[in-house]
Scaffold this active site. Structure first.
Site, PDB file in Angstrom:
ATOM      1  N   SER A   1      -1.812   3.300  10.818  1.00  0.00           N
ATOM      2  CA  SER A   1      -2.826   2.587  11.307  1.00  0.00           C
ATOM      3  C   SER A   1      -2.103   1.207  11.607  1.00  0.00           C
ATOM      4  O   SER A   1      -1.338   0.883  11.039  1.00  0.00           O
ATOM      5  CB  SER A   1      -3.818   2.321  10.395  1.00  0.00           C
ATOM      6  OG  SER A   1      -3.727   1.693   9.125  1.00  0.00           O
TER       7      SER A   1
ATOM      8  N   TYR B   1      -3.391  -1.632  10.287  1.00  0.00           N
ATOM      9  CA  TYR B   1      -3.261  -2.142   9.080  1.00  0.00           C
ATOM     10  C   TYR B   1      -1.992  -1.932   8.139  1.00  0.00           C
ATOM     11  O   TYR B   1      -1.341  -2.562   7.812  1.00  0.00           O
ATOM     12  CB  TYR B   1      -4.693  -1.828   8.257  1.00  0.00           C
ATOM     13  CG  TYR B   1      -4.458  -1.871   6.810  1.00  0.00           C
ATOM     14  CD1 TYR B   1      -4.150  -3.288   6.140  1.00  0.00           C
ATOM     15  CD2 TYR B   1      -4.405  -0.998   5.817  1.00  0.00           C
ATOM     16  CE1 TYR B   1      -4.106  -3.428   4.849  1.00  0.00           C
ATOM     17  CE2 TYR B   1      -4.087  -0.859   4.762  1.00  0.00           C
ATOM     18  CZ  TYR B   1      -4.047  -2.155   4.194  1.00  0.00           C
ATOM     19  OH  TYR B   1      -3.873  -2.301   2.634  1.00  0.00           O
ATOM     20  N   HIS B   2      -1.843  -0.385   8.224  1.00  0.00           N
ATOM     21  CA  HIS B   2      -1.025   0.154   7.318  1.00  0.00           C
ATOM     22  C   HIS B   2       0.710  -0.634   7.746  1.00  0.00           C
ATOM     23  O   HIS B   2       1.511  -0.746   6.636  1.00  0.00           O
ATOM     24  CB  HIS B   2      -0.725   1.395   7.224  1.00  0.00           C
ATOM     25  CG  HIS B   2      -2.092   2.152   6.423  1.00  0.00           C
ATOM     26  ND1 HIS B   2      -3.135   2.679   6.985  1.00  0.00           N
ATOM     27  CD2 HIS B   2      -2.261   2.190   5.101  1.00  0.00           C
ATOM     28  CE1 HIS B   2      -3.957   3.032   5.982  1.00  0.00           C
ATOM     29  NE2 HIS B   2      -3.570   2.676   4.946  1.00  0.00           N
TER      30      HIS B   2
ATOM     31  N   LYS C   1       1.600  -3.649   6.394  1.00  0.00           N
ATOM     32  CA  LYS C   1       2.184  -3.773   4.801  1.00  0.00           C
ATOM     33  C   LYS C   1       3.576  -3.150   4.851  1.00  0.00           C
ATOM     34  O   LYS C   1       4.377  -3.432   3.998  1.00  0.00           O
ATOM     35  CB  LYS C   1       1.085  -2.887   4.000  1.00  0.00           C
ATOM     36  CG  LYS C   1      -0.053  -3.465   3.759  1.00  0.00           C
ATOM     37  CD  LYS C   1       0.045  -4.890   3.122  1.00  0.00           C
ATOM     38  CE  LYS C   1      -1.256  -5.418   2.624  1.00  0.00           C
ATOM     39  NZ  LYS C   1      -0.806  -6.695   1.803  1.00  0.00           N
TER      40      LYS C   1
ATOM     41  N   THR D   1       0.771  -1.102  -0.010  1.00  0.00           N
ATOM     42  CA  THR D   1       0.046   0.087  -0.007  1.00  0.00           C
ATOM     43  C   THR D   1       0.965   1.208  -0.145  1.00  0.00           C
ATOM     44  O   THR D   1       2.015   1.084   0.520  1.00  0.00           O
ATOM     45  CB  THR D   1      -0.983   0.044   1.063  1.00  0.00           C
ATOM     46  OG1 THR D   1      -1.801   1.253   1.232  1.00  0.00           O
ATOM     47  CG2 THR D   1      -0.267  -0.298   2.380  1.00  0.00           C
TER      48      THR D   1
END
Length: 391
Positions: A181, A183-184, A187, A146
């Site tokens: 975050s 989530y980020h 990645k 991402t």
């Protein structure tokens, strides 16, 4: 030759599997555990586009002549499953699009943060080590990470490494993880692990750093209603452009926090799928460098431009859409002008094919066709500033 597409039941993964299967006579195997459907249902949301079962999807694809596409259900966090997958299928390419993709979902609480990080990082590690230990070190590994790993720096974002200078010495270093975050950050870890896998295993890696993806489908998904990809519009899994479109269809103004001049990176679903398909199908002799980073973005767009574009396109669907600026509850630079290099990705896809206005026209068409679903789930996408208003 065989190609595995992970996350093949997802928003990007499904149309990618279809396009790859359409362009090659070789076997394409989709892998998924159905988690995306479960995650969306767990927050009380639903896809605007009706999505049939994976079995019906594959059957519909076969009716379209894609007899080389098949599917296996399995959890990539289960190392035994991954080992069996590679032992049986010995892929030449793995396109890895499987992940819990939502920053807001990962921020709900510690349990969701843990779930997100375990799912995303464990799956990637299993795949990388699985290929190596199966002796498949020539397999091209393509992962959608991402652009969120970059954060929002005050300088142009490079497509890959950055040059660092200290006491007159210079070297290229991986871009620092500036994720915002849980989530980020998965990645960011994946990007580091991909680089390490290339260094230690000589595994050819394409790290495709995906921007915010908009759009309701591709040529392949539009061939049959059963081939439709999902179109999420809720707070957790719907990107900002799709949430704004849902507000427009439900008859609400589009609420821009503050000035809304900050720019975010975007890419259409069509252009995202095209890049992944080209990487999946490239001849081994024509592969990119052993470790290549792509910024999968076609342009940066401001929040206010998103809203104004949707308002303009909405008029074609008899939607009276207002754009309202409201007080920003977030601490953020409302005028940040993101610059992000994308020459490598632009060359890969031969330039953008679907612009933002066209993409949002398709989204609004799909959502107006399913207006009842949108309005019945408006509590899943309306911001607090609208939910608190009296009718």
């Amino acid at each position: 030759m065989s190609i595995i597409v992970t996350g093949a039941d997802g928003y990007v993964g499904w149309p990618t599997a279809l396009r790859i299967a359409k362009r090659t006579g070789e076997r394409v195997l989709g892998v998924d555990n159905g988690a995306r459907r479960e995650w969306v249902a767990s927050v009380g949301a639903k896809s605007a586009t009706p999505v049939v079962s994976i079995e019906e999807r594959v059957a519909a694809a076969e009716e379209q002549g894609l007899t080389n596409l098949s599917f296996v259900e399995g959890d990539l966090t289960d190392r035994a499953f991954v080992d069996q997958l590679f032992a049986v299928h010995e892929p030449d390419t793995v396109v890895h699009t499987a992940a819990q993709p939502s920053a807001p979902y990962s921020q709900i609480n510690g349990e969701h943060a843990n779930e997100t990080q375990h799912n995303n990082m464990q799956a990637t590690r299993n795949l990388l080590w699985g290929l190596h230990e199966a002796g498949l070190d020539d397999t091209h590994f393509v992962e959608t990470t991402t652009t969120g790993v970059y954060g929002a720096p005050e300088f142009p974002i490079p497509e890959g490494g950055a040059t660092m200078e200290n006491d007159g010495d210079r070297d290229e270093v991986p871009f620092p993880a500036m994720a915002g975050s849980w989530y980020h950050l998965t990645k960011s870890h994946d990007a580091a692990n991909l680089r390490l896998a290339n260094t230690q295993f000589d595994l050819p890696i394409s790290d495709v750093r995906t921007a915010i993806v908009y759009g309701s489908g591709t040529d392949e998904t539009r061939a049959d209603d059963r081939l439709a990809t999902r179109l999420d519009f809720d707070y957790y899994f719907g990107v900002v452009a799709h949430r704004f479109a849902a507000q427009a269809v439900a008859g609400y103004p589009l609420t821009v926090y503050g000035k809304g001049e900050q720019r975010k990176p975007f890419v259409s679903l069509e252009d995202a799928v095209e890049g992944l398909a080209r990487l999946a199908l490239c001849d081994p002799d024509d592969r990119p460098a052993p470790h290549t980073v792509y910024n999968q973005v076609t342009r940066a767009i401001s929040i206010v431009e998103i809203a104004e574009t949707i308002a303009d396109v909405g008029a074609e669907y008899d939607l009276d859409v207002a754009v309202e600026h409201v007080e920003n509850p977030r601490e953020e630079d409302e005028t940040h002008k993101m610059e992000i290099e994308n020459d490598r990705y632009d060359d890969l896809i031969d330039g953008q094919s679907v612009d933002f206005e066209t993409g949002m026209d398709e989204v609004l068409r799909a959502m107006t066709d399913q207006a009842e679903i949108i309005t019945s789930h408006e509590d899943r996408f309306l911001p607090d500033v609208l939910e608190d208003r009296e009718d």
